[in-house]
Design an enzyme around this catalytic site. Structure first.
Site, PDB file in Angstrom:
ATOM      1  N   ALA A  14      68.457 -22.276  -3.157  1.00  0.00           N
ATOM      2  CA  ALA A  14      68.204 -23.363  -2.205  1.00  0.00           C
ATOM      3  C   ALA A  14      68.350 -24.743  -2.846  1.00  0.00           C
ATOM      4  O   ALA A  14      68.090 -25.756  -2.200  1.00  0.00           O
ATOM      5  CB  ALA A  14      66.812 -23.221  -1.594  1.00  0.00           C
ATOM      6  N   ILE A  55      74.739 -24.728   1.060  1.00  0.00           N
ATOM      7  CA  ILE A  55      74.181 -24.300   2.335  1.00  0.00           C
ATOM      8  C   ILE A  55      72.733 -23.821   2.178  1.00  0.00           C
ATOM      9  O   ILE A  55      71.961 -23.905   3.126  1.00  0.00           O
ATOM     10  CB  ILE A  55      75.049 -23.227   3.036  1.00  0.00           C
ATOM     11  CG1 ILE A  55      75.081 -21.911   2.282  1.00  0.00           C
ATOM     12  CG2 ILE A  55      76.464 -23.714   3.258  1.00  0.00           C
ATOM     13  CD1 ILE A  55      75.799 -20.822   3.060  1.00  0.00           C
ATOM     14  N   GLY A  56      72.361 -23.362   0.994  1.00  0.00           N
ATOM     15  CA  GLY A  56      70.970 -22.960   0.762  1.00  0.00           C
ATOM     16  C   GLY A  56      70.039 -24.140   0.942  1.00  0.00           C
ATOM     17  O   GLY A  56      68.975 -24.037   1.572  1.00  0.00           O
ATOM     18  N   SER A  81      80.231 -12.771   3.206  1.00  0.00           N
ATOM     19  CA  SER A  81      81.418 -13.587   3.448  1.00  0.00           C
ATOM     20  C   SER A  81      82.476 -12.727   4.100  1.00  0.00           C
ATOM     21  O   SER A  81      82.516 -11.509   3.912  1.00  0.00           O
ATOM     22  CB  SER A  81      81.960 -14.136   2.134  1.00  0.00           C
ATOM     23  OG  SER A  81      83.247 -14.652   2.347  1.00  0.00           O
ATOM     24  N   TYR A  96      84.636 -10.690  -6.687  1.00  0.00           N
ATOM     25  CA  TYR A  96      83.873 -11.426  -5.675  1.00  0.00           C
ATOM     26  C   TYR A  96      83.892 -10.676  -4.337  1.00  0.00           C
ATOM     27  O   TYR A  96      82.840 -10.458  -3.729  1.00  0.00           O
ATOM     28  CB  TYR A  96      84.444 -12.839  -5.496  1.00  0.00           C
ATOM     29  CG  TYR A  96      83.720 -13.632  -4.428  1.00  0.00           C
ATOM     30  CD1 TYR A  96      82.419 -14.073  -4.633  1.00  0.00           C
ATOM     31  CD2 TYR A  96      84.326 -13.903  -3.207  1.00  0.00           C
ATOM     32  CE1 TYR A  96      81.741 -14.771  -3.650  1.00  0.00           C
ATOM     33  CE2 TYR A  96      83.656 -14.610  -2.218  1.00  0.00           C
ATOM     34  CZ  TYR A  96      82.370 -15.047  -2.447  1.00  0.00           C
ATOM     35  OH  TYR A  96      81.700 -15.735  -1.468  1.00  0.00           O
TER      36      TYR A  96
END
Ligand SMILES: *[C@@H]1O[C@H](CO)[C@@H](O)[C@H](O)[C@H]1NC(C)=O
Ligand SMILES: *[C@@H]1O[C@H](CO)[C@@H](O)[C@H](O)[C@H]1NC(C)=O
Length: 323
Positions: free
Chosen positions: A46, A50-51, A174, A199
């Site tokens: 965070a 986006i966190g 994702s 990934y």
């Protein structure tokens, strides 16, 4: 030579097309007005991207926010900023290194002993396209952090989530999982390491983990969903060589503006999955742009999900009778 009206028309059409494209790229917005007073939320990673945007939004709704990340100075700075921007003082940093099982266990023990509630867990942190590296426990960094670290963390926090049901687990995956294929012979990606493949693999593992987790949590009041945030311009891709070349960086800025979401836009689906009333009780699904989205068959493969779970239990040393 084109005439002035022709040029004007071309310019106008181009501008409108770019505008529409930009509008389309921005994606959905979470419109829920839900409040989170007296609720506790953990968000991994965070401190940035986006966190952090997710944390600001949920803090504005009154939640107590645990900013869980590795770097203490970045984490405390982010917590201060989130407090300032949200006006909510119940935002704290707690050290969590997802590349270390010891750190995860320490974080979870401390949390379970010191916090009364856990209403929402957002598995947001992620490593992207890094060169071959290993976690403290000797696993490939992307699989080890993105999947194994969150696998262990979630399992260690399940009792608290169950005790606070209805509660939610949100897993940021994702669309990249579309390219993933679970390679059970080389889960750890040590043979022929390719940073992109590793990934995709870790993001498919996120989707399969959520699928099996939701199945195991049926009837507990704890839901688990995964999501695609969209193509977001954040500093997650700092390993990409393009970011290290300032000239190229300037050239691609307009493309970013056109084709990528800001972190705030990218946080919308995480926020939606964490709070939106319209998906109360919905579990085991995959979301994008604040609505349910199609997940490819390899993300819904019961056998692969079960196998991944069992292997992850062994790899993390999660004791079976702890479930
Ligand atoms: C939050 O907790 C306080 C103190 O226990 C209580 O007075 C208040 O009603 C609670 N708010 C909500 C929305 O539950
Ligand atoms: C934490 O972040 C700061 C600021 O970016 C950096 O200087 C420091 O080296 C980092 N610490 C660790 C342990 O990674």
């Amino acid at each position: 030579m084109p005439s002035t009206p022709e040029i004007a028309a071309v310019v106008g059409i181009t501008a409108i097309s770019f505008g529409l494209l930009r509008y389309f790229v921005q994606g959905g917005i979470c419109r829920s007005k839900a409040r989170l007073d007296n609720k506790t939320v953990i968000i991994t990673g965070a401190n940035t991207g986006i966190g952090k945007e997710t944390a600001i939004d949920l803090a504005k709704r009154g939640a107590r926010i645990i900013v869980a990340c590795r770097n203490e100075s970045k984490g405390t700075t982010a917590a201060k900023e989130i407090i300032q921007l949200s006006g909510n003082t119940q935002v704290v940093f707690r050290k969590l290194d997802l590349a270390s099982f010891q750190s995860i266990r320490h974080f979870a023990n401390h949390f379970n002993e010191n916090e009364d509630r856990l209403d929402i867990l957002i598995n947001n942190a992620g490593v992207l396209w890094c060169p071959y590296m290993e976690t403290e426990d000797g696993f490939e960094m992307q699989f080890g952090t993105n999947h194994l670290g969150h696998f262990l963390l979630t399992n260690l926090l399940l009792d608290k989530l169950k005790a606070c049901a209805p509660s939610r687990i949100v897993v940021v995956s994702s669309q990249a999982h579309f390219h993933g294929k679970m390679n059970f012979d080389d889960l750890n990606g040590k043979k022929n390491y390719n940073s992109y493949t590793a990934y995709f693999h870790s993001k498919l593992a996120n989707v399969l983990f959520t699928h099996e987790l939701a199945r195991r949590l049926q009837g507990t009041g704890v839901t688990a969903n995964s999501l695609h945030p969209g193509a977001v311009k954040t500093d997650i891709a700092r390993h990409l060589s393009i970011y290290q070349n300032s000239f190229l960086n300037i050239l691609v800025q307009p493309l970013y503006w056109l084709f990528m979401k800001t972190a705030k836009q990218g946080a919308q689906t995480s926020i939606y999955c964490a709070i939106d009333e319209s998906i109360d009780g919905v579990t085991g699904k995959y979301f994008a742009d604040c609505r349910e989205a199609k997940c490819l068959p390899q993300g819904r493969d019961d056998g692969a999900a079960k196998k991944l779970w069992e292997l992850s239990e062994e790899m993390t040393g999660l004791c079976k009778n702890q479930e």
